[in-house]
Design a protein around this motif. Structure first.
Motif, mmCIF file in Angstrom:
data_model
loop_
_atom_site.group_PDB
_atom_site.id
_atom_site.type_symbol
_atom_site.label_atom_id
_atom_site.label_comp_id
_atom_site.label_asym_id
_atom_site.label_seq_id
_atom_site.Cartn_x
_atom_site.Cartn_y
_atom_site.Cartn_z
ATOM 1 N N UNK A 115 0.831 -1.206 0.000
ATOM 2 C CA UNK A 115 0.000 0.000 0.000
ATOM 3 C C UNK A 115 0.866 1.256 0.000
ATOM 4 N N UNK A 116 1.914 1.253 0.806
ATOM 5 C CA UNK A 116 2.780 2.430 0.884
ATOM 6 C C UNK A 116 3.455 2.708 -0.458
ATOM 7 N N UNK A 117 4.060 1.692 -1.050
ATOM 8 C CA UNK A 117 4.835 1.922 -2.273
ATOM 9 C C UNK A 117 3.943 2.089 -3.495
ATOM 10 N N UNK A 118 2.745 1.523 -3.460
ATOM 11 C CA UNK A 118 1.791 1.810 -4.541
ATOM 12 C C UNK A 118 1.404 3.283 -4.520
ATOM 13 N N UNK A 119 1.206 3.827 -3.323
ATOM 14 C CA UNK A 119 0.897 5.252 -3.205
ATOM 15 C C UNK A 119 2.068 6.097 -3.682
ATOM 16 N N UNK A 120 3.298 5.698 -3.323
ATOM 17 C CA UNK A 120 4.473 6.438 -3.786
ATOM 18 C C UNK A 120 4.568 6.398 -5.307
ATOM 19 N N UNK A 121 4.236 5.279 -5.902
ATOM 20 C CA UNK A 121 4.273 5.167 -7.369
ATOM 21 C C UNK A 121 3.228 6.087 -8.008
ATOM 22 N N UNK A 128 6.558 3.149 -21.491
ATOM 23 C CA UNK A 128 5.764 1.992 -21.068
ATOM 24 C C UNK A 128 6.337 1.375 -19.798
ATOM 25 N N UNK A 129 6.870 2.212 -18.937
ATOM 26 C CA UNK A 129 7.420 1.710 -17.683
ATOM 27 C C UNK A 129 6.267 1.226 -16.812
ATOM 28 N N UNK A 130 6.309 -0.023 -16.439
ATOM 29 C CA UNK A 130 5.216 -0.611 -15.667
ATOM 30 C C UNK A 130 5.394 -0.346 -14.184
ATOM 31 N N UNK A 131 4.307 -0.463 -13.465
ATOM 32 C CA UNK A 131 4.362 -0.308 -12.015
ATOM 33 C C UNK A 131 5.170 -1.452 -11.407
ATOM 34 N N UNK A 132 5.803 -1.205 -10.271
ATOM 35 C CA UNK A 132 6.574 -2.279 -9.627
ATOM 36 C C UNK A 132 5.672 -3.427 -9.192
ATOM 37 N N UNK A 133 6.202 -4.622 -9.266
ATOM 38 C CA UNK A 133 5.474 -5.800 -8.817
ATOM 39 C C UNK A 133 5.723 -5.979 -7.316
ATOM 40 N N UNK A 134 4.716 -5.714 -6.523
ATOM 41 C CA UNK A 134 4.853 -5.721 -5.072
ATOM 42 C C UNK A 134 4.190 -6.963 -4.501
ATOM 43 N N UNK A 135 4.866 -7.594 -3.538
ATOM 44 C CA UNK A 135 4.406 -8.886 -3.031
ATOM 45 C C UNK A 135 4.116 -8.888 -1.534
ATOM 46 N N UNK A 136 4.355 -7.754 -0.862
ATOM 47 C CA UNK A 136 4.085 -7.701 0.568
ATOM 48 C C UNK A 136 5.289 -7.966 1.442
ATOM 49 N N UNK A 137 6.464 -8.133 0.840
ATOM 50 C CA UNK A 137 7.705 -8.288 1.592
ATOM 51 C C UNK A 137 8.430 -6.946 1.597
ATOM 52 N N UNK A 138 8.785 -6.464 2.791
ATOM 53 C CA UNK A 138 9.321 -5.114 2.934
ATOM 54 C C UNK A 138 10.550 -4.874 2.058
ATOM 55 N N UNK A 139 11.534 -5.734 2.146
ATOM 56 C CA UNK A 139 12.775 -5.516 1.407
ATOM 57 C C UNK A 139 12.589 -5.754 -0.082
ATOM 58 N N UNK A 140 11.865 -6.811 -0.433
ATOM 59 C CA UNK A 140 11.657 -7.109 -1.848
ATOM 60 C C UNK A 140 10.846 -6.011 -2.531
ATOM 61 N N UNK A 141 9.835 -5.504 -1.846
ATOM 62 C CA UNK A 141 9.014 -4.445 -2.437
ATOM 63 C C UNK A 141 9.811 -3.166 -2.625
ATOM 64 N N UNK A 142 10.644 -2.829 -1.658
ATOM 65 C CA UNK A 142 11.452 -1.621 -1.799
ATOM 66 C C UNK A 142 12.428 -1.761 -2.960
ATOM 67 N N UNK A 143 13.022 -2.944 -3.131
ATOM 68 C CA UNK A 143 13.936 -3.173 -4.246
ATOM 69 C C UNK A 143 13.204 -3.059 -5.580
ATOM 70 N N UNK A 144 12.010 -3.636 -5.652
ATOM 71 C CA UNK A 144 11.233 -3.562 -6.890
ATOM 72 C C UNK A 144 10.835 -2.126 -7.205
ATOM 73 N N UNK A 145 10.418 -1.391 -6.207
ATOM 74 C CA UNK A 145 10.057 0.011 -6.422
ATOM 75 C C UNK A 145 11.263 0.796 -6.910
ATOM 76 N N UNK A 146 12.408 0.604 -6.287
ATOM 77 C CA UNK A 146 13.605 1.371 -6.644
ATOM 78 C C UNK A 146 13.977 1.140 -8.102
#
Length: 660
Positions: A81-87, A103-121
């Protein structure tokens, strides 16, 4: 030992005062906007060209804010939820800049803190690259961070851009004052009514009055504006003028105000003709900050109440209308009632923290009325609810702002900051929620358009309260000799305390204030129960302490807390968190690390976790005295102990030579 200062607690008790300043405050951005300390509008941030380093600086900001929310917010938050809002915030501001994101797609977020931050970055770097050169990178990062904070949906959790954070820091400095008009106003949307005009401010000098309604600013209609739009219009550089079109009764008039520097007194006092002392509080300032009077808020209140006695006042009215909160509720409330509990706080890991007053009850107690309205928020609501639930006095006026939580202010990269709610707050006796509910007055009244007019009913109740309402029985005194007096603590501790010349950097060569900790109530606050805290203080022979802050900025980067015990055993047990069987205590929010230096009889080093993240300590004992140096870090800054080691060595050398 324990806190009293607006500090962030978490056992052991000596960590409390040496940690970060915490607020009971709501609408920080709106409050600052009403009397802006710096001269620039919030929209006037410099436009910067994105380069690789700028992109990474923006990611550092987003990452730091994300980690603060994940670690400190009072309930767990979903990383998706946090990183989707940031996106979404990133996409919105790039669209506003008319940048194609391909065509940059949104990050694929899975609910894991570190993995989601890496995907967002990864996707954040990609979308900035797709947007092309000359992107306003700082603006993009700040928009993403603001959207992430807003997504939490909690009114005490908000991103502060560099201008807003600068305003907040400037508001802590009473000697420099702040730049603006010197008005406060009510309302989140138009119409806006001026609730107070700062004495000797540019607005007062130009003829602006309390009760004036703001119709236009430089010709622009304010009726459909929100508070931030109006605040932006009112800000400007010193020497610039602004023309206000005001409605005063049935008359519309134009007044031109020249922006300038002024100082806001947190407390003003006057004796009403009926023999009632009116104490108007515009805020609850930090307990250790020296105000315009040259005193802290506690000493200001003592002096004001003495003046009331000299004038023969028979009752007191504390006016909290429009008071948005602050951090010194324990000090202010402590002049009117005993320890409590006055609030109960709970956090995300199951901690329970009962809060006391500071234990400095004024020598004479009079009937008390507290005035509140829709602008009375947070610490004002805590104050009013404690007075109401205890029967100490009557709350008169209108339902309060419904915004009571414990929040902390965190410095972030790019000179920005964040206010984040770290604890849910309940009233002290009934343990009911005030946030989103508000405090209902005992007696409802309608206030005059002129805030200086005190309702007749409030005056009558301050002189003749109903049966069962009034001064409380005095609390039992502390056992003789249990706690040292402030003068004695200062005499013993001052020789070892931090001094401006101890700072490594010239810009940090200031001591913004200190706090004597001289009652058992100070120690008892933040334990699961006040009785538990007091019993522990007496058992360990705690006798008081003194906290000194060092360095420029907010929070002050360094502090030293010196605590005195009856003997070495008590100091040892507190230093090492040794509890009696079944003695209640809250979960720790720190971890031990190998001490980088050995000092005195025993040394401990800690790194904060959870609410204490981005704080580090070195604590040591010499006989029955504890010494604690602390450092507040900007999120993401390495937990380097070297600066603390240097300060600890300076303090320990003084302690060895002349310590208490």
């Amino acid at each position: 030992m324990k806190p009293a200062l607006p500090s962030l607690p978490v056992r052991p008790p000596w960590l409390v005062r040496s940690a970060l300043v915490v607020l009971l405050v709501v609408g920080l951005v709106g409050q600052l906007a009403a009397a802006p300390p710096n001269g620039r509008a919030l929209t006037s941030s410099p436009q910067r060209v994105v380069v690789a380093s700028d992109e990474e600086a923006g990611l550092e900001l987003i990452t730091a804010a994300f980690n603060v929310l994940q670690s400190r917010f009072f309930r767990p938050l979903d990383s998706r939820a946090l990183l989707s809002a940031a996106w979404r915030g990133t996409q919105k501001v790039l669209n506003e800049q008319r940048r194609s994101t391909g065509r940059v797609s949104a990050p694929q977020l899975v609910g894991d803190r570190e993995a989601d931050l890496a995907a967002f970055s990864t996707q954040y770097r990609a979308i900035l690259a797709a947007a092309g050169p000359d992107v306003q990178g700082a603006r993009v990062a700040m928009a993403a961070t603001a959207a992430m904070a807003d997504s939490v949906g909690e009114q005490h959790t908000v991103f502060l851009n560099p201008e807003q954070f600068a305003q907040f820091k400037a508001s802590l400095s009473s000697d420099q004052g702040i730049i603006g008009l010197g008005i406060r106003f009510s309302g989140q949307t138009g119409p806006f009514t001026i609730t107070s005009v700062v004495p000797a401010s540019p607005a007062e000098q130009a003829g602006v009055q309390e009760g004036d309604q703001i119709e236009r600013v430089d010709g622009r209609d304010t009726s459909r504006m929100d508070v931030r739009e109006l605040s932006d219009l009112l800000r400007g550089e010193a020497g610039q003028q602004v023309t206000l079109t005001l409605r005063r009764g049935d008359v519309s008039l134009e007044i031109t105000v020249i922006r300038g520097r002024f100082v806001i007194p947190p407390l003003t006092t006057r004796i009403l003709p009926e023999g009632v002392c009116l104490l108007a509080l515009s805020s609850f300032p930090f307990a250790f900050i020296i105000g315009p009077s040259g005193r802290t808020i506690g000493k200001d209140l003592d002096a004001a109440l003495e003046q009331c006695e000299v004038a023969g006042a028979r009752g007191w009215i504390v006016d909290l209308r429009g008071n948005g909160g602050g951090s010194s509720m324990a000090q202010v409330l402590g002049r009117f009632m005993d320890s409590g509990p006055v609030l109960v706080e709970r956090d995300r890991i199951g901690g329970r923290y009962e809060q006391a007053t500071d234990g400095h009850l004024f020598r004479v107690q009079r009937p008390l009325v507290v005035l509140i309205d829709g602008g009375s928020a947070s610490a004002s609501e805590g104050f009013a609810s404690a007075i109401q639930e205890s029967g100490r006095g009557l709350v008169v006026g209108q339902r309060s702002a419904a915004a009571l939580a414990t929040a902390t202010i965190v410095a972030l990269p790019l000179d920005s900051g964040m206010e984040v709610a770290i604890r849910e707050v309940y009233t002290g006796r009934r343990e009911v929620v005030v946030d989103e509910v508000g405090v209902s007055p005992d007696v409802e009244v309608t206030f005059d358009r002129d805030p200086s007019v005190i309702p007749r009913r409030a005056i009558e109740l301050a002189l003749n309260p109903p049966p069962g309402i009034g001064p409380l029985p005095p609390p039992p005194p502390d056992p003789p000799g249990a706690v040292l007096s402030e003068p004695e603590l200062r005499r013993l501790i001052e020789p070892v305390q931090l001094r401006p010349e101890d700072a490594e950097r010239p810009e940090d060569a200031i001591t913004p204030g200190d706090l004597p900790v001289d009652t058992l109530d100070y120690y008892a606050s933040d334990w699961p129960s006040l009785d538990t805290g007091r019993a522990r203080a007496l058992r360990l022979g705690w006798r008081g302490g003194l906290v000194r802050y060092l360095g420029k900025g907010f929070p002050p980067p360094y502090s030293l807390d010196v605590e005195i015990y009856r003997d070495a055993d008590g100091a040892h047990r507190d230093l090492r968190d040794i509890y009696e069987p079944d003695e209640p205590h809250n979960p720790p929010q720190y971890r031990d690390v190998d001490p980088p230096i050995a000092l005195g009889d025993d040394t401990r080093a800690l790194v904060g976790t959870g609410q204490n993240e981005d704080r580090i300590w070195i604590a040591w004992r010499r006989g029955g005295v504890l010494y604690v140096v602390a450092r507040n870090l900007v999120p993401g800054q390495p937990a380097a102990f070297e600066p603390l080691v240097r300060l600890a060595q300076i303090v320990d050398a003084r302690a060895a030579a002349s310590g208490p």
